[in-house]
Design a protein around this motif. Structure first.
Motif, PDB file in Angstrom:
ATOM      1  N   TRP A 107       0.866  -1.176   0.000  1.00 25.13           N
ATOM      2  CA  TRP A 107       0.000   0.000   0.000  1.00 25.13           C
ATOM      3  C   TRP A 107       0.901   1.222   0.000  1.00 25.13           C
ATOM      4  O   TRP A 107       1.513   1.552   1.004  1.00 25.13           O
ATOM      5  CB  TRP A 107      -0.906  -0.012   1.231  1.00 25.13           C
ATOM      6  CG  TRP A 107      -1.911   1.086   1.297  1.00 25.13           C
ATOM      7  CD1 TRP A 107      -2.288   1.934   0.287  1.00 25.13           C
ATOM      8  CD2 TRP A 107      -2.663   1.488   2.452  1.00 25.13           C
ATOM      9  NE1 TRP A 107      -3.230   2.823   0.728  1.00 25.13           N
ATOM     10  CE2 TRP A 107      -3.490   2.576   2.046  1.00 25.13           C
ATOM     11  CE3 TRP A 107      -2.742   1.030   3.769  1.00 25.13           C
ATOM     12  CZ2 TRP A 107      -4.354   3.197   2.936  1.00 25.13           C
ATOM     13  CZ3 TRP A 107      -3.600   1.660   4.646  1.00 25.13           C
ATOM     14  CH2 TRP A 107      -4.407   2.727   4.233  1.00 25.13           C
ATOM     15  N   SER A 113      -4.350   9.446   0.590  1.00 28.39           N
ATOM     16  CA  SER A 113      -4.722   8.093   1.019  1.00 28.39           C
ATOM     17  C   SER A 113      -5.618   8.136   2.256  1.00 28.39           C
ATOM     18  O   SER A 113      -5.394   8.926   3.177  1.00 28.39           O
ATOM     19  CB  SER A 113      -3.470   7.266   1.337  1.00 28.39           C
ATOM     20  OG  SER A 113      -2.655   7.113   0.193  1.00 28.39           O
ATOM     21  N   THR A 114      -6.618   7.257   2.267  1.00 29.23           N
ATOM     22  CA  THR A 114      -7.517   7.136   3.420  1.00 29.23           C
ATOM     23  C   THR A 114      -7.562   5.686   3.868  1.00 29.23           C
ATOM     24  O   THR A 114      -7.176   4.775   3.120  1.00 29.23           O
ATOM     25  CB  THR A 114      -8.941   7.591   3.060  1.00 29.23           C
ATOM     26  OG1 THR A 114      -9.493   6.682   2.074  1.00 29.23           O
ATOM     27  CG2 THR A 114      -8.948   9.013   2.500  1.00 29.23           C
ATOM     28  N   HIS A 116     -10.123   3.901   4.125  1.00 31.95           N
ATOM     29  CA  HIS A 116     -11.040   3.207   3.219  1.00 31.95           C
ATOM     30  C   HIS A 116     -10.291   2.646   2.017  1.00 31.95           C
ATOM     31  O   HIS A 116     -10.556   1.520   1.568  1.00 31.95           O
ATOM     32  CB  HIS A 116     -12.140   4.174   2.766  1.00 31.95           C
ATOM     33  CG  HIS A 116     -13.239   3.535   1.987  1.00 31.95           C
ATOM     34  ND1 HIS A 116     -13.121   3.237   0.641  1.00 31.95           N
ATOM     35  CD2 HIS A 116     -14.474   3.121   2.358  1.00 31.95           C
ATOM     36  CE1 HIS A 116     -14.245   2.684   0.212  1.00 31.95           C
ATOM     37  NE2 HIS A 116     -15.080   2.594   1.244  1.00 31.95           N
ATOM     38  N   ASP A 117      -9.320   3.399   1.470  1.00 33.50           N
ATOM     39  CA  ASP A 117      -8.545   2.936   0.319  1.00 33.50           C
ATOM     40  C   ASP A 117      -7.807   1.649   0.644  1.00 33.50           C
ATOM     41  O   ASP A 117      -7.689   0.757  -0.206  1.00 33.50           O
ATOM     42  CB  ASP A 117      -7.521   4.001  -0.108  1.00 33.50           C
ATOM     43  CG  ASP A 117      -8.165   5.298  -0.549  1.00 33.50           C
ATOM     44  OD1 ASP A 117      -9.284   5.248  -1.085  1.00 33.50           O
ATOM     45  OD2 ASP A 117      -7.541   6.358  -0.349  1.00 33.50           O
ATOM     46  N   GLN A 121     -12.264  -1.124  -2.032  1.00 34.18           N
ATOM     47  CA  GLN A 121     -12.774  -0.153  -2.979  1.00 34.18           C
ATOM     48  C   GLN A 121     -14.108  -0.658  -3.510  1.00 34.18           C
ATOM     49  O   GLN A 121     -14.238  -1.843  -3.865  1.00 34.18           O
ATOM     50  CB  GLN A 121     -11.810   0.061  -4.151  1.00 34.18           C
ATOM     51  CG  GLN A 121     -10.429   0.586  -3.768  1.00 34.18           C
ATOM     52  CD  GLN A 121      -9.458  -0.518  -3.409  1.00 34.18           C
ATOM     53  OE1 GLN A 121      -9.415  -1.542  -4.082  1.00 34.18           O
ATOM     54  NE2 GLN A 121      -8.684  -0.309  -2.354  1.00 34.18           N
ATOM     55  N   GLY A 148      -8.724  -4.021  -0.532  1.00 34.72           N
ATOM     56  CA  GLY A 148      -7.431  -3.375  -0.697  1.00 34.72           C
ATOM     57  C   GLY A 148      -6.335  -4.180  -0.017  1.00 34.72           C
ATOM     58  O   GLY A 148      -6.569  -5.254   0.549  1.00 34.72           O
TER      59      GLY A 148
END
Length: 334
Positions: A107, A113-114, A116-117, A121, A148
């Motif tokens: 990652w 970037s969050t 959630h990402d 997704q 993710g």
């Protein structure tokens, strides 16, 4: 009997991960159904020549070996800080290769970037398009959702997955705090699947790195074995105390002459020649004046070995290949 160290830093693959003792009671997880470890070749990017080379040639210090094992035993993330080019991101590939933990999930963090990402997704527009074009045979929500790298790492695998969260210091200020609960609890929810759980209690969703699908029950994911998580930082910012206390912290420094010679031997499969030794000495003499990366030295040695240039030309080229990486550093002659 428990094994210490599980990770030896010798780059010799072994099955010692099976001798890891049970986790501390406060780090025990019970997610299911249990998934088999993925095949090492399942993710083409993870077995690319550059990543494979980095895993095979990484040279760990004794401090690195000790703190990697502490993170493995404690089931805690490993926060690796240090100047650019000191092998922070290469470490995770070396650990995964030695312990047979399969493809490394990666990652790459940016300022946008969050959490959630990293978890999953979901593309609602593609689902809406599918419903409009084929309402009678509408695909399930899982066809428009993909886990993710962090979300995949937390699946209930029988063996820990390896996850690299690269350059966490480049994130928005909120991301380290947002990670706290997920890394502490080893679980997360997918609200889109929870809302449809009554009609579809089990959803088959795609995972990061491949098109393989895994079952997610009730929209909730909980790990079985905590993944080996490496977060890297160039030291560009401070992290909240609550975040730091949940990590094992490893601070890497520029390698000394013996460590550099060992790195050169690993990358070039042999002892450094006279000119390579000269480049190592010059590299070390400049380290105190600013940031330099080990791969700058390796690039210079490679060209010295393969270009056929004379010494004067090599000296000039080496100076251009090894500039300081920070603008504020001095620009003294090579």
């Amino acid at each position: 009997m428990p094994l210490w160290p599980v990770y030896t830093g010798t780059n010799e693959p072994h099955d010692g991960i099976t001798l890891l003792p049970p986790p501390p009671p406060w780090r025990a997880f019970n997610g299911g159904p249990v998934l088999d470890p993925p095949d090492a070749t399942a993710d083409a990017d993870a077995v690319s020549p550059d990543r494979t080379h980095r895993a095979e040639t990484y040279r760990a210090t004794s401090q690195t070996v000790q703190l990697v094992n502490a993170a493995l035993y404690l089931r805690r993330p490993l926060l690796v800080t240090g100047p650019p080019g000191t092998g922070k991101s290469s470490l995770v590939y070396a650990v995964a290769r030695e312990l047979g933990l399969g493809p490394v999930l990666r990652w790459n963090i940016t300022s946008r970037s969050t959490l959630h990402d990293g978890l999953y997704q979901y593309d609602p527009l593609s689902r809406l398009y599918a419903a409009r074009n084929a309402p009678a045979a509408e695909a399930g929500i899982e066809d428009h959702l993909r886990l993710g790298p962090l979300g995949t790492a937390l699946l209930p695998y029988a063996r820990p997955r390896t996850l690299l969260i690269d350059e966490i210091d480049k994130s928005d200020l909120d991301l380290p705090n947002d990670l706290l609960n997920v890394l502490e609890e080893g679980q997360y929810e997918i609200p889109e699947l929870i809302r449809t759980a009554r009609e579809t209690p089990t959803a088959e969703v795609m995972i990061d790195g491949t098109d393989q699908r895994v079952a997610v029950e009730g929209g909730r994911v909980r790990c079985r074995t905590f993944p080996f998580v490496v977060l890297t930082s160039n030291g560009e910012r401070e992290f909240p105390p609550a975040f730091l206390r949940r990590c094992v912290t490893l601070r890497l420094r520029q390698p000394d002459d013996r460590h550099l010679a060992d790195i050169v031997r690993a990358h070039f499969d042999g002892e450094p020649d006279a000119y390579a030794q000269t480049l190592i000495s010059r590299f070390l003499s400049r380290v105190g004046g600013g940031d330099l990366a080990t791969d700058q030295l390796l690039n210079a040695i490679y060209l010295a070995r393969s270009s056929g240039l004379d010494i004067d030309s090599l000296d000039e080229l080496a100076e251009q290949l090894m500039p300081y990486l920070s603008e504020a550093s001095p620009t003294d002659a090579f």
